[in-house]
Scaffold this motif. Structure first.
Motif, short mmCIF file in Angstrom:
data_model
loop_
_atom_site.label_atom_id
_atom_site.label_comp_id
_atom_site.label_asym_id
_atom_site.label_seq_id
_atom_site.Cartn_x
_atom_site.Cartn_y
_atom_site.Cartn_z
N ARG A 250 -19.60 -19.42 35.45
CA ARG A 250 -20.53 -18.30 35.49
C ARG A 250 -21.01 -18.05 36.92
O ARG A 250 -21.20 -16.92 37.34
CB ARG A 250 -21.71 -18.58 34.56
CG ARG A 250 -22.64 -17.41 34.32
CD ARG A 250 -23.55 -17.68 33.13
NE ARG A 250 -24.09 -19.03 33.18
CZ ARG A 250 -25.20 -19.36 33.85
NH1 ARG A 250 -25.88 -18.46 34.49
NH2 ARG A 250 -25.63 -20.62 33.86
N PHE B 219 -15.74 -11.43 37.75
CA PHE B 219 -16.47 -10.73 36.69
C PHE B 219 -15.64 -9.56 36.15
O PHE B 219 -15.44 -9.43 34.94
CB PHE B 219 -17.80 -10.22 37.23
CG PHE B 219 -18.65 -9.52 36.20
CD1 PHE B 219 -19.63 -10.21 35.51
CD2 PHE B 219 -18.45 -8.18 35.90
CE1 PHE B 219 -20.39 -9.57 34.54
CE2 PHE B 219 -19.21 -7.54 34.94
CZ PHE B 219 -20.19 -8.24 34.26
N LEU C 34 -20.53 -12.92 30.74
CA LEU C 34 -21.23 -14.13 31.14
C LEU C 34 -21.06 -15.25 30.11
O LEU C 34 -20.91 -16.41 30.46
CB LEU C 34 -22.72 -13.83 31.37
CG LEU C 34 -22.99 -12.91 32.56
CD1 LEU C 34 -24.47 -12.80 32.84
CD2 LEU C 34 -22.26 -13.39 33.81
N ARG D 174 -21.65 -7.01 30.19
CA ARG D 174 -22.17 -8.05 31.08
C ARG D 174 -22.49 -9.32 30.31
O ARG D 174 -22.09 -10.43 30.69
CB ARG D 174 -23.42 -7.53 31.78
CG ARG D 174 -23.94 -8.42 32.87
CD ARG D 174 -25.27 -7.89 33.41
NE ARG D 174 -26.26 -8.96 33.36
CZ ARG D 174 -26.46 -9.79 34.38
NH1 ARG D 174 -25.79 -9.67 35.47
NH2 ARG D 174 -27.34 -10.76 34.26
N ASP D 175 -23.18 -9.18 29.18
CA ASP D 175 -23.52 -10.36 28.40
C ASP D 175 -22.26 -11.08 27.92
O ASP D 175 -22.15 -12.30 28.02
CB ASP D 175 -24.38 -9.95 27.19
CG ASP D 175 -25.77 -9.50 27.63
OD1 ASP D 175 -26.11 -9.74 28.80
OD2 ASP D 175 -26.48 -8.90 26.81
N LYS E 200 -18.40 -15.71 28.22
CA LYS E 200 -17.04 -16.27 28.37
C LYS E 200 -16.96 -17.12 29.63
O LYS E 200 -16.32 -18.18 29.64
CB LYS E 200 -15.99 -15.16 28.44
CG LYS E 200 -16.04 -14.16 27.30
CD LYS E 200 -15.76 -14.79 25.97
CE LYS E 200 -15.87 -13.74 24.87
NZ LYS E 200 -15.86 -14.32 23.52
N LEU E 201 -17.57 -16.64 30.71
CA LEU E 201 -17.50 -17.41 31.96
C LEU E 201 -18.27 -18.73 31.82
O LEU E 201 -17.85 -19.76 32.35
CB LEU E 201 -18.06 -16.59 33.12
CG LEU E 201 -17.10 -15.54 33.69
CD1 LEU E 201 -17.79 -14.69 34.74
CD2 LEU E 201 -15.87 -16.22 34.30
N GLU E 202 -19.37 -18.69 31.11
CA GLU E 202 -20.13 -19.91 30.88
C GLU E 202 -19.26 -20.93 30.15
O GLU E 202 -19.25 -22.11 30.46
CB GLU E 202 -21.39 -19.60 30.07
CG GLU E 202 -22.22 -20.80 29.64
CD GLU E 202 -23.00 -21.42 30.80
OE1 GLU E 202 -23.14 -20.74 31.84
OE2 GLU E 202 -23.45 -22.57 30.68
N ARG F 257 -18.86 -15.67 39.45
CA ARG F 257 -18.49 -14.33 39.00
C ARG F 257 -18.31 -13.33 40.12
O ARG F 257 -17.58 -12.36 39.98
CB ARG F 257 -19.49 -13.80 37.98
CG ARG F 257 -20.92 -13.63 38.50
CD ARG F 257 -21.75 -12.99 37.42
NE ARG F 257 -23.15 -12.84 37.73
CZ ARG F 257 -24.09 -13.70 37.40
NH1 ARG F 257 -23.76 -14.83 36.80
NH2 ARG F 257 -25.36 -13.47 37.68
#
Ligand SMILES: Nc1ncnc2c1ncn2[C@@H]1O[C@H](COP(=O)(O)OP(=O)(O)OP(=O)(O)O)[C@@H](O)[C@H]1O
Ligand SMILES: [Mg+2]
Lengths: 276, 258
Positions: free
Chosen positions: A140, A108, A131, A127-128, A133-135, A143
């Motif tokens: 996600r 993260f 998340l 945070r949004d 980008k990780l998604e 993280r």
């Protein structure tokens, strides 16, 4: 619709002219000309050790050319001050071949790193964004992990999420497909394609992977021995009758492109008493 | 013969070149310091890494050194019937010399070697390179907070070392060997000058700065391979320790020379 002036439209994002670069006595690039057009996915292919990574470093201003010019977004990279270079780099995302995640930060925090360094956004928004980008890279759920707890392929996907965190205008991908299973390979190729769909985003993909790259690239440069040995759309190259390009596209062991790093003749080497 | 001269010349040039690079590196790092001051959390994290984690070794060593001082001091002083001044001897030895010097040597071995290895590995794994490509200056983001933390941590560690050392001397002198409790403290209070304490602080500030500078420079300048990082780590400890001892002589001769 196509009302923008021709020069504006066709001005390449990266324009390389007469690039020469040496490592000691070894010439890595010998008078290379190359353009990377806005809004396209340009692939740079070539055998291992030809200098693909070196080319990305030259474009990013981490190395300076010995001769010739490299213009990125119209600016001569080799002549920029450190501050100007940093301003330029905020518009460029780079995926390193090794991933190069910061090992003392979680997944993260790695993706949040460029956002925290450059945007001053509130944590809630960061945070949004992280998340999202990780998604996009399918991680996600990972993280909370440290980089040492990731596989090589996962680490590279996290690095990709980090490279796109600031929504750059150009992304340089160094071997995005290496170490990926067929599923994530396909997903990654689609992701690169989809990201590039965003207006005016430009992608440079360095890869050996002829098949995946041909599927997403708009234009391909093939390099070997410090020179461009072929260029064109994937279709043109697939039909090319140049023996150099043929060998590379078909993955033939024998042909004009050398598999070996420059060396004296094998027989002589085995018989000689040279220690090294 | 000519070879030897040539080698000597090359060696000297090498050292000069390295010193030049280290100085430039320091200037660039100091220039990257102001933005870090606005983010104290970065410095606090590093203070924890270099300072708090060195605490145990500092406390244990301080205790033993103080106890040995108490024992040796008593044996010498008792021959002159001056064992009442044991407190002075222990405190002065610690505050003037042993506190700053030994804690700096321990600091070089414990914290600075770790700093070099960490930074060298960050370089070898392209983390510093990646930071540069993300338009973040590693000199400012990585090096500056570590330099500042080391600089601040060592004087505190040296103070703790001296305090624990005095307690160690007290334990042996008063507790075991029967020196008078009141004399131990009152003599110490009367004879230890504030100047002694200031000079000790100046020393440990200088040592903290030099050892940390050497550590971060060696890490940043390391050849980015496992061999290069291990060599850099060794250099940090060797050069750091030598620098501390040499600097100690210079500073001492200024402070107590006349
Ligand atoms: N730091 C360095 N010092 C000296 N030579 C180097 C250095 N880095 C790379 N080279 C040389 O430059 C050449 C090009 O390296 P580069 O990493 O750009 O290759 P590449 O095309 O990315 O290969 P691969 O596909 O294996 O990643 C190599 O032959 C290598 O020997
Ligand atoms: Mg490469």
């Amino acid at each position: 619709m196509d009302q923008t002036p021709v020069t504006e439209q066709r001005e390449p994002v990266v324009q390389i002219r007469g690039l020469t670069f040496r490592r000691g006595a070894r010439v890595i690039f010998d008078n290379v000309d190359l353009d990377i057009e806005r809004g396209r996915i340009t692939a740079i292919m070539g055998p291992s050790g030809t200098g693909k990574t070196t080319l990305l470093r030259l474009i990013g201003g981490q190395l300076r050319p010995d001769a010739g010019s490299i213009k990125v977004f119209g600016q001569e990279v080799g002549k920029l001050s450190r501050r100007e270079l940093f301003e330029l780099r905020k518009r460029i995302g780079m995926l390193f071949q090794s991933g190069a995640l910061l090992t003392d930060l979680t997944v993260f925090d790695n993706v949040a790193f460029p956002l925290r360094e450059h945007t001053g956004l509130p944590e809630r928004m960061i945070r949004d964004l992280v998340l999202i980008k990780l998604e996009a890279v399918g991680l996600r759920g990972a993280r909370g992990l440290m980089p040492s707890e990731l596989s090589g392929g996962m680490a590279r996907r996290v690095a990709l999420a980090r490279a796109i965190a600031l929504d750059p205008m150009m992304i340089l991908y160094d071997e995005p497909f290496t170490g990926q299973d067929p599923i994530s390979m396909g997903t990654l190729a689609q992701l690169i394609h989809a990201l590039n769909g965003t207006l005016s985003l430009t992608s440079v993909v360095v890869s050996h992977d002829v098949h995946e790259t041909s599927l997403i690239a708009d234009y391909i440069y093939v390099m070997s021995g410090g020179k461009l040995i072929g260029e064109g759309s994937p279709q043109t190259l697939a039909q090319s009758d140049s023996p150099w390009v043929r060998q590379f596209m078909d993955g033939l062991p024998d042909g004009p492109v050398p598999f070996h790093y420059p060396a004296p003749a094998y027989g002589d080497d085995l018989l000689s008493n040279d220690d090294a | 013969m000519l070879d030897a001269v040539q080698n000597l010349g090359r060696w000297a040039l090498n050292i000069l070149e390295r010193a030049g690079r280290a100085t430039l590196f320091l200037i660039l790092t100091l220039r990257g310091l102001p933005p870090i001051l606005a983010r104290p959390l970065l410095v606090i994290q590093q203070m924890h890494a270099v300072g708090v984690r060195s605490l145990l070794i500092i406390v244990v060593s301080g205790l033993f050194v103080g106890m040995v001082l108490g024992l040796q001091g008593y044996n010498t002083l008792v021959d002159f019937g001056a064992e009442q001044t044991l407190g002075v001897m222990v405190a002065l030895a610690l505050v003037r010399e042993l506190g700053p010097v030994i804690s700096a040597l321990l600091f070089a071995g414990r914290a600075c070697s770790a700093l070099t290895a960490e930074i060298g590995l960050m370089k070898a794994t392209e983390q510093l390179s990646a930071m540069e490509m993300m338009a973040t200056d590693p000199l400012s983001r990585v090096i500056a907070p570590r330099l500042l933390a080391g600089f601040l941590a060592l004087p505190l560690l040296a103070a703790i070392f001296s305090a624990i050392g005095v307690l160690g001397g007290y334990f042996v002198g008063v507790g075991l060997l029967g020196v008078d409790d009141g004399a131990f403290w009152s003599q110490m209070q009367a004879k230890v000058d504030p100047d002694d304490i200031y000079n000790g602080i100046i020393k440990s500030v200088a040592f903290g700065f030099v050892t940390t500078w050497i550590a971060v420079f060696q890490g940043y300048d390391a050849t980015p391979t496992s061999e290069g990082v291990s060599r850099a780590t060794t250099y940090t400890v060797v050069h750091g320790s030598l620098a501390v001892l040499g600097l100690d002589f210079v500073l001492t001769s200024f402070m107590f020379g006349d």
